[in-house]
Design an enzyme around this catalytic site. Structure first.
Site, PDB file in Angstrom:
ATOM      1  N   ASN A   7       0.874  -1.170   0.000  1.00 45.69           N
ATOM      2  CA  ASN A   7       0.000   0.000   0.000  1.00 45.69           C
ATOM      3  C   ASN A   7       0.913   1.221   0.000  1.00 45.69           C
ATOM      4  O   ASN A   7       1.529   1.546   1.017  1.00 45.69           O
ATOM      5  CB  ASN A   7      -0.886  -0.026   1.255  1.00 45.69           C
ATOM      6  CG  ASN A   7      -1.911   1.094   1.251  1.00 45.69           C
ATOM      7  OD1 ASN A   7      -1.865   1.994   0.412  1.00 45.69           O
ATOM      8  ND2 ASN A   7      -2.814   1.055   2.198  1.00 45.69           N
ATOM      9  N   ARG A  88      -2.426  -2.100  -3.546  1.00 43.12           N
ATOM     10  CA  ARG A  88      -3.702  -1.457  -3.318  1.00 43.12           C
ATOM     11  C   ARG A  88      -3.784  -0.231  -4.229  1.00 43.12           C
ATOM     12  O   ARG A  88      -2.903   0.626  -4.214  1.00 43.12           O
ATOM     13  CB  ARG A  88      -3.798  -0.998  -1.864  1.00 43.12           C
ATOM     14  CG  ARG A  88      -5.069  -0.249  -1.622  1.00 43.12           C
ATOM     15  CD  ARG A  88      -5.083   0.412  -0.284  1.00 43.12           C
ATOM     16  NE  ARG A  88      -6.382   1.018  -0.068  1.00 43.12           N
ATOM     17  CZ  ARG A  88      -6.576   2.114   0.636  1.00 43.12           C
ATOM     18  NH1 ARG A  88      -5.559   2.728   1.194  1.00 43.12           N
ATOM     19  NH2 ARG A  88      -7.783   2.604   0.779  1.00 43.12           N
ATOM     20  N   HIS A 177     -13.427   1.108   0.284  1.00 35.18           N
ATOM     21  CA  HIS A 177     -13.254  -0.037   1.204  1.00 35.18           C
ATOM     22  C   HIS A 177     -13.683  -1.345   0.540  1.00 35.18           C
ATOM     23  O   HIS A 177     -14.015  -2.315   1.242  1.00 35.18           O
ATOM     24  CB  HIS A 177     -14.121   0.105   2.485  1.00 35.18           C
ATOM     25  CG  HIS A 177     -13.685   1.187   3.426  1.00 35.18           C
ATOM     26  ND1 HIS A 177     -14.589   1.938   4.136  1.00 35.18           N
ATOM     27  CD2 HIS A 177     -12.461   1.632   3.782  1.00 35.18           C
ATOM     28  CE1 HIS A 177     -13.941   2.805   4.897  1.00 35.18           C
ATOM     29  NE2 HIS A 177     -12.642   2.643   4.694  1.00 35.18           N
ATOM     30  N   GLY A 205     -14.133   1.952  11.070  1.00 34.84           N
ATOM     31  CA  GLY A 205     -12.816   2.283  11.617  1.00 34.84           C
ATOM     32  C   GLY A 205     -12.729   3.787  11.686  1.00 34.84           C
ATOM     33  O   GLY A 205     -13.736   4.459  11.919  1.00 34.84           O
ATOM     34  N   ASN A 206     -11.553   4.331  11.432  1.00 39.29           N
ATOM     35  CA  ASN A 206     -11.442   5.778  11.388  1.00 39.29           C
ATOM     36  C   ASN A 206     -12.279   6.306  10.222  1.00 39.29           C
ATOM     37  O   ASN A 206     -13.063   7.230  10.355  1.00 39.29           O
ATOM     38  CB  ASN A 206      -9.970   6.161  11.273  1.00 39.29           C
ATOM     39  CG  ASN A 206      -9.801   7.636  11.466  1.00 39.29           C
ATOM     40  OD1 ASN A 206     -10.620   8.280  12.121  1.00 39.29           O
ATOM     41  ND2 ASN A 206      -8.777   8.185  10.874  1.00 39.29           N
ATOM     42  N   ARG A 236     -14.645  12.618   9.403  1.00 41.20           N
ATOM     43  CA  ARG A 236     -15.502  12.990   8.261  1.00 41.20           C
ATOM     44  C   ARG A 236     -16.962  13.068   8.686  1.00 41.20           C
ATOM     45  O   ARG A 236     -17.414  12.255   9.492  1.00 41.20           O
ATOM     46  CB  ARG A 236     -15.356  11.971   7.134  1.00 41.20           C
ATOM     47  CG  ARG A 236     -14.043  12.094   6.395  1.00 41.20           C
ATOM     48  CD  ARG A 236     -13.869  10.994   5.368  1.00 41.20           C
ATOM     49  NE  ARG A 236     -12.588  10.340   5.568  1.00 41.20           N
ATOM     50  CZ  ARG A 236     -12.282   9.124   5.144  1.00 41.20           C
ATOM     51  NH1 ARG A 236     -13.163   8.410   4.470  1.00 41.20           N
ATOM     52  NH2 ARG A 236     -11.100   8.614   5.368  1.00 41.20           N
ATOM     53  N   ASP A 278     -10.379   9.658  17.685  1.00 43.98           N
ATOM     54  CA  ASP A 278     -10.142   8.270  18.069  1.00 43.98           C
ATOM     55  C   ASP A 278     -11.273   7.817  18.982  1.00 43.98           C
ATOM     56  O   ASP A 278     -11.496   8.402  20.047  1.00 43.98           O
ATOM     57  CB  ASP A 278      -8.792   8.173  18.793  1.00 43.98           C
ATOM     58  CG  ASP A 278      -8.382   6.733  19.006  1.00 43.98           C
ATOM     59  OD1 ASP A 278      -9.180   5.967  19.582  1.00 43.98           O
ATOM     60  OD2 ASP A 278      -7.278   6.369  18.584  1.00 43.98           O
ATOM     61  N   GLY A 326     -11.329  -1.166  12.982  1.00 41.94           N
ATOM     62  CA  GLY A 326     -10.912  -0.801  14.345  1.00 41.94           C
ATOM     63  C   GLY A 326     -12.025  -0.769  15.366  1.00 41.94           C
ATOM     64  O   GLY A 326     -11.917  -1.402  16.427  1.00 41.94           O
ATOM     65  N   GLY A 328     -15.403  -1.710  14.929  1.00 42.30           N
ATOM     66  CA  GLY A 328     -16.247  -2.912  14.867  1.00 42.30           C
ATOM     67  C   GLY A 328     -15.588  -4.122  15.516  1.00 42.30           C
ATOM     68  O   GLY A 328     -16.250  -4.923  16.182  1.00 42.30           O
ATOM     69  N   GLU A 329     -14.274  -4.244  15.345  1.00 38.80           N
ATOM     70  CA  GLU A 329     -13.571  -5.413  15.889  1.00 38.80           C
ATOM     71  C   GLU A 329     -13.270  -5.266  17.375  1.00 38.80           C
ATOM     72  O   GLU A 329     -13.136  -6.265  18.081  1.00 38.80           O
ATOM     73  CB  GLU A 329     -12.246  -5.626  15.136  1.00 38.80           C
ATOM     74  CG  GLU A 329     -12.439  -6.068  13.696  1.00 38.80           C
ATOM     75  CD  GLU A 329     -11.133  -6.036  12.901  1.00 38.80           C
ATOM     76  OE1 GLU A 329     -10.062  -6.210  13.493  1.00 38.80           O
ATOM     77  OE2 GLU A 329     -11.208  -5.828  11.674  1.00 38.80           O
ATOM     78  N   GLU A 379      -7.297  -6.775   4.514  1.00 36.03           N
ATOM     79  CA  GLU A 379      -7.175  -6.346   3.113  1.00 36.03           C
ATOM     80  C   GLU A 379      -5.876  -6.846   2.482  1.00 36.03           C
ATOM     81  O   GLU A 379      -5.847  -7.162   1.298  1.00 36.03           O
ATOM     82  CB  GLU A 379      -7.239  -4.807   3.054  1.00 36.03           C
ATOM     83  CG  GLU A 379      -8.632  -4.282   3.331  1.00 36.03           C
ATOM     84  CD  GLU A 379      -8.659  -2.833   3.786  1.00 36.03           C
ATOM     85  OE1 GLU A 379      -8.373  -2.570   4.975  1.00 36.03           O
ATOM     86  OE2 GLU A 379      -8.963  -1.970   2.962  1.00 36.03           O
TER      87      GLU A 379
HETATM   88  P1  AMP Z   1      -9.046   1.575  11.599  1.00 39.27           P
HETATM   89  O1  AMP Z   1      -9.268   2.783  10.738  1.00 39.27           O
HETATM   90  O2  AMP Z   1      -9.758   0.367  11.119  1.00 39.27           O
HETATM   91  O3  AMP Z   1      -7.605   1.328  11.933  1.00 39.27           O
HETATM   92  O4  AMP Z   1      -9.748   1.917  12.999  1.00 39.27           O
HETATM   93  C1  AMP Z   1      -9.300   2.953  13.822  1.00 39.27           C
HETATM   94  C2  AMP Z   1     -10.349   3.212  14.889  1.00 39.27           C
HETATM   95  O5  AMP Z   1     -10.542   2.024  15.680  1.00 39.27           O
HETATM   96  C3  AMP Z   1      -9.961   4.317  15.863  1.00 39.27           C
HETATM   97  O6  AMP Z   1     -11.036   5.193  16.057  1.00 39.27           O
HETATM   98  C4  AMP Z   1      -9.674   3.558  17.129  1.00 39.27           C
HETATM   99  O7  AMP Z   1      -9.962   4.316  18.257  1.00 39.27           O
HETATM  100  C5  AMP Z   1     -10.633   2.392  17.029  1.00 39.27           C
HETATM  101  N1  AMP Z   1     -10.240   1.358  17.972  1.00 39.27           N
HETATM  102  C6  AMP Z   1      -9.147   0.585  17.947  1.00 39.27           C
HETATM  103  N2  AMP Z   1      -9.100  -0.179  19.061  1.00 39.27           N
HETATM  104  C7  AMP Z   1     -10.182   0.128  19.807  1.00 39.27           C
HETATM  105  C8  AMP Z   1     -10.721  -0.302  21.067  1.00 39.27           C
HETATM  106  N3  AMP Z   1     -10.104  -1.217  21.793  1.00 39.27           N
HETATM  107  N4  AMP Z   1     -11.862   0.248  21.495  1.00 39.27           N
HETATM  108  C9  AMP Z   1     -12.483   1.183  20.793  1.00 39.27           C
HETATM  109  N5  AMP Z   1     -12.058   1.625  19.596  1.00 39.27           N
HETATM  110  C10 AMP Z   1     -10.919   1.112  19.122  1.00 39.27           C
END
Ligand code: AMP
Length: 394
Positions: A7, A88, A177, A205-206, A236, A278, A326, A328-329, A379
């Site tokens: 990427n 990517r 995505h 995620g973000n 956003r 975050d 981030g 959802g998981e 991904e």
């Molecule tokens: P991503 O863009 O998929 O990397 O997701 C980033 C987002 O996931 C950020 O807002 C992080 O705060 C959130 N995230 C990661 N770990 C956790 C967690 N343990 N609890 C809540 N949110 C999380």
């Protein structure tokens, strides 16, 4: 065989080296600040991590450095072991409906879409060219974020604006995505052993997007012409009334570029909470009683729930809902808030199954009308699978 998933950004290059078809990650890393005075790289392998400062004037130098490190660290014996490199690519317009083997002619066609993704596509292409130079005999494959969404019909992808906007300027919904949503769909169909599933895939995620998928084909997705549309995200806004731009320009004197930047970088969780983009920070602030953080969390969950309900209707009833990325998981709090807001669909959270992070798991009761799964996205693996398939066809 060994496959690299790459990427490339304008000053960065992220890679994962995978053993395929075993789907085993051998090494991963990040080259940062390429072209700047303080460039550096990190490589993770065998539970170890090395970080080095190193001048890298461009992506070609970074790729050369990566290759020499892989050999010097005995991660590979020689470069010949790498049989394919998957890249990517953010935007393939409506032309690229699946992954493609890259050569100069194909790259010229991809570059036509630079205007639709000016921050990403030129950087992605620069990365591909660097690998082509350093590894001229290795198969290079492009995997597009937009490709999975090209099955949408025009009732979904057209905006109700003057038709010439589409005809002359390619204004339509593209969706993003796609590689993540395709991975989630593939994983859940395999797990449930059913190719004809109706899936609502929620990449939260973000950035965030929700996608409605029927039997492996995207019916609709929440992001649009750009990744600014759809649900509320970290920074956003997601969907808003577009007249706000004209009004804000008149009352603040800001221009469209500045205001669009505000919608991309200063809105969403950050804009509403005033705390952070975050979700961990926003959650913590909400727990300690910060009212704007509580409001941001509530709005965030509601926008996601509303899209799920809309897509459930569009699909004529979903068979399964998947949460990934981030938030959802990892966030049991946000998962609970979302599921509570789709109770009218018959979704019933099993709280005893929700207390975990980052695993594949069903989080609903046996009585839930629609099961909800947490499916960690990958991904890099999806890119490696596509690349391996082309190498096997050689
Ligand atoms: P991503 O863009 O998929 O990397 O997701 C980033 C987002 O996931 C950020 O807002 C992080 O705060 C959130 N995230 C990661 N770990 C956790 C967690 N343990 N609890 C809540 N949110 C999380």
């Amino acid at each position: 065989m060994k496959i690299l998933s790459v990427n490339a950004g304008s000053s960065s290059l992220k890679f994962t080296l995978m053993e395929m078809p075993e789907e085993k990650e051998i090494a991963s890393g990040l080259f940062e600040k390429i072209g700047l005075s303080d460039s550096s790289y990190t490589i993770k392998y065998n539970g170890e991590k090395i970080k080095k400062d190193c001048p890298m004037e461009d992506h070609t130098v970074a790729v050369e450095k990566l290759m020499s490190e892989l050999v010097d660290l005995n991660i590979i014996a020689s470069l010949d072991e790498i049989e394919g490199v998957g890249h990517r690519l953010v935007h393939g317009g409506q032309e690229f409906s699946e992954s493609v083997v890259l050569n100069d002619e194909v790259l010229d066609r991809v570059a036509k879409y630079n205007i639709l993704a000016p921050l990403h596509n030129p950087a992605n292409i620069m990365g591909v060219k660097a690998f082509m130079k350093v590894m001229p005999n290795v198969v290079q494959v492009g995997v597009f974020d937009t490709a999975f969404h090209t099955t949408m019909s025009e009732t979904e992808y057209l905006y109700p604006v003057p038709y010439e906007w589409y005809e002359l300027y390619k204004v339509r919904k593209y969706g993003f995505h796609g590689t993540s949503h395709r991975f989630i769909d593939m994983t859940i169909r395999k797990y449930l052993n059913n190719d004809n599933l109706k899936v609502i895939s929620c990449h939260i995620g973000n950035g965030g997007s929700i996608t409605a998928i029927d039997s492996g084909k995207v019916v609709d997705t929440s992001m649009g012409f750009t990744p600014l549309a759809g649900i509320m995200m970290g920074t956003r806004s997601g969907d808003i009334d577009s007249s706000i731009l004209e009004y804000m320009a008149s009352v603040t004197g800001k221009n469209i570029v500045e205001l669009t930047n505000d919608l991309n970088k200063k809105s969403g969780l950050l804009g509403v909470s005033g705390v952070s983009s975050d979700s961990r920070d926003v959650e913590a602030a909400a727990e300690s009683g910060n009212e704007r953080a509580i409001l941001a969390q509530e709005m965030y969950a509601r926008k996601i729930a509303n899209y799920i309900a809309m897509y459930n209707n569009l699909l004529g009833g979903a068979d399964v809902i998947c949460l990934t990325a981030g938030v959802g998981e990892n966030s049991k709090t946000m998962r609970k808030m979302i599921l509570e807001k789709i109770a009218s669909l018959g979704v019933e959270l099993d709280e005893s199954k929700n207390d975990f992070r980052g695993e594949f798991r069903c989080i609903t009761t046996n009585n839930s009308k629609i099961p909800v799964y947490v499916v960690p996205t990958n991904e890099e693996l999806m890119i490696a699978i596509d690349t391996m398939n082309f190498v096997n066809q050689k």
